[in-house]
Write a protein that holds these residues in place. Sequence first.
Motif, short mmCIF file in Angstrom:
data_model
loop_
_atom_site.label_atom_id
_atom_site.label_comp_id
_atom_site.label_asym_id
_atom_site.label_seq_id
_atom_site.Cartn_x
_atom_site.Cartn_y
_atom_site.Cartn_z
N ARG A 183 0.84 -1.20 0.00
CA ARG A 183 0.00 0.00 0.00
C ARG A 183 0.87 1.25 0.00
NH1 ARG A 183 -5.22 1.62 1.85
NH2 ARG A 183 -5.76 -0.58 2.11
N LEU A 184 0.54 2.19 -0.85
CA LEU A 184 1.20 3.49 -0.88
C LEU A 184 0.56 4.37 0.18
CD1 LEU A 184 3.22 5.42 -2.30
CD2 LEU A 184 1.30 6.14 -3.75
N ILE A 185 1.35 4.87 1.10
CA ILE A 185 0.83 5.68 2.19
C ILE A 185 0.75 7.14 1.76
CG2 ILE A 185 1.20 6.48 4.56
CD1 ILE A 185 2.57 3.82 5.12
N THR A 186 -0.46 7.63 1.57
CA THR A 186 -0.69 9.03 1.20
C THR A 186 -1.63 9.73 2.18
OG1 THR A 186 -2.54 8.45 -0.26
CG2 THR A 186 -0.32 8.54 -1.24
N GLU A 187 -2.31 8.95 3.02
CA GLU A 187 -3.23 9.51 4.00
C GLU A 187 -3.05 8.80 5.33
OE1 GLU A 187 -7.14 9.03 2.44
OE2 GLU A 187 -6.82 10.37 0.74
N GLN A 188 -3.57 9.42 6.38
CA GLN A 188 -3.44 8.83 7.72
C GLN A 188 -4.06 7.44 7.77
OE1 GLN A 188 -5.13 11.15 10.89
NE2 GLN A 188 -4.48 9.73 12.48
N ASP A 244 -4.23 5.23 5.48
CA ASP A 244 -3.31 4.27 4.87
C ASP A 244 -2.28 3.79 5.90
OD1 ASP A 244 -4.43 4.49 2.28
OD2 ASP A 244 -3.23 6.27 1.87
N LEU A 245 -1.77 4.73 6.68
CA LEU A 245 -0.79 4.38 7.71
C LEU A 245 -1.40 3.47 8.77
CD1 LEU A 245 1.96 4.68 9.09
CD2 LEU A 245 1.12 6.81 10.13
N LEU A 246 -2.61 3.77 9.20
CA LEU A 246 -3.28 2.94 10.20
C LEU A 246 -3.49 1.52 9.69
CD1 LEU A 246 -5.99 5.43 11.52
CD2 LEU A 246 -3.86 4.76 12.66
N ILE A 247 -3.88 1.37 8.44
CA ILE A 247 -4.13 0.05 7.86
C ILE A 247 -2.83 -0.75 7.76
CG2 ILE A 247 -4.85 -1.15 5.76
CD1 ILE A 247 -6.95 1.09 5.40
N VAL A 248 -1.75 -0.09 7.37
CA VAL A 248 -0.46 -0.78 7.30
C VAL A 248 -0.02 -1.25 8.68
CG1 VAL A 248 2.00 -0.47 6.85
CG2 VAL A 248 0.33 0.34 5.19
N LEU A 249 -0.14 -0.40 9.68
CA LEU A 249 0.23 -0.79 11.04
C LEU A 249 -0.68 -1.90 11.56
CD1 LEU A 249 1.00 2.72 12.56
CD2 LEU A 249 2.65 0.93 11.99
#
Length: 234
Positions: free
Chosen positions: A3-8, A10-15
């Motif tokens: 996943r390309l992190i461009t929004e908050q 996205d970061l939450l989903i990756v973590l």
Amino acid sequence: MGRLITEQEDLLIVLDSLLREPKFFWDDFYRDRKREVPFFTVKPDENLVQYVERNIFKQGNVLELGCGPGRNAIYLSNKGFAVDAVDISKETIQWATERAKKENIDVNFICQNIFELNIQEGSYDIVYDSGCFHHIAPHRRMSYIQLIQRALKFGGYFAITCFSPNSEYGGATISDEEVYRSLSLKGGLGYDESKLRAIFKEFKEIEIRQMREIKPPAETLGLAGFMTAVFQKK
């Protein structure tokens, strides 16, 4: 491709993908209904019963987060509350549904990730969590608080039952930083009175205490090694 992190979000989903037990983990956990797990019982939490009997919780709309096999949801429905009970595991939702049907109890069981719920603001008088919060990673605490704030009416109540530090059931005492260094919640994080007070500082504190240990054959579940707390939305 990751996943390309461009929004908050996205970061939450990756973590989440690094730290949260996947859905199939919980399905496997609940599939064996004969497993000796204390909260597989049909008995409600002793603190929840106290909130009802002391008239802290009055009849109204309830959202239960991480309902498991439905014991607390069924108790509340039997006391006249309208209950939406959520869990990510389809196995435990099926089990809870069977229990409610057997007792002719009406509960709206929902199989969903709590962070994907579409909740109209101020829909609930009560939000109850028994055993969900201690499995939530630090990066989701703010999402969790926002969920509660959105769900509750002004003056509504939020109550929680979670691992105390180093209990026999869980309650890791590692720092938030160590969670990410080890990429593990160590089976569930432990919270003492000061941590609960700090995390839920936006709410009015009603009570924070250890869960009372209740010996069988009592009609409620009380286990040493758990913290309980109830707060009110300001």
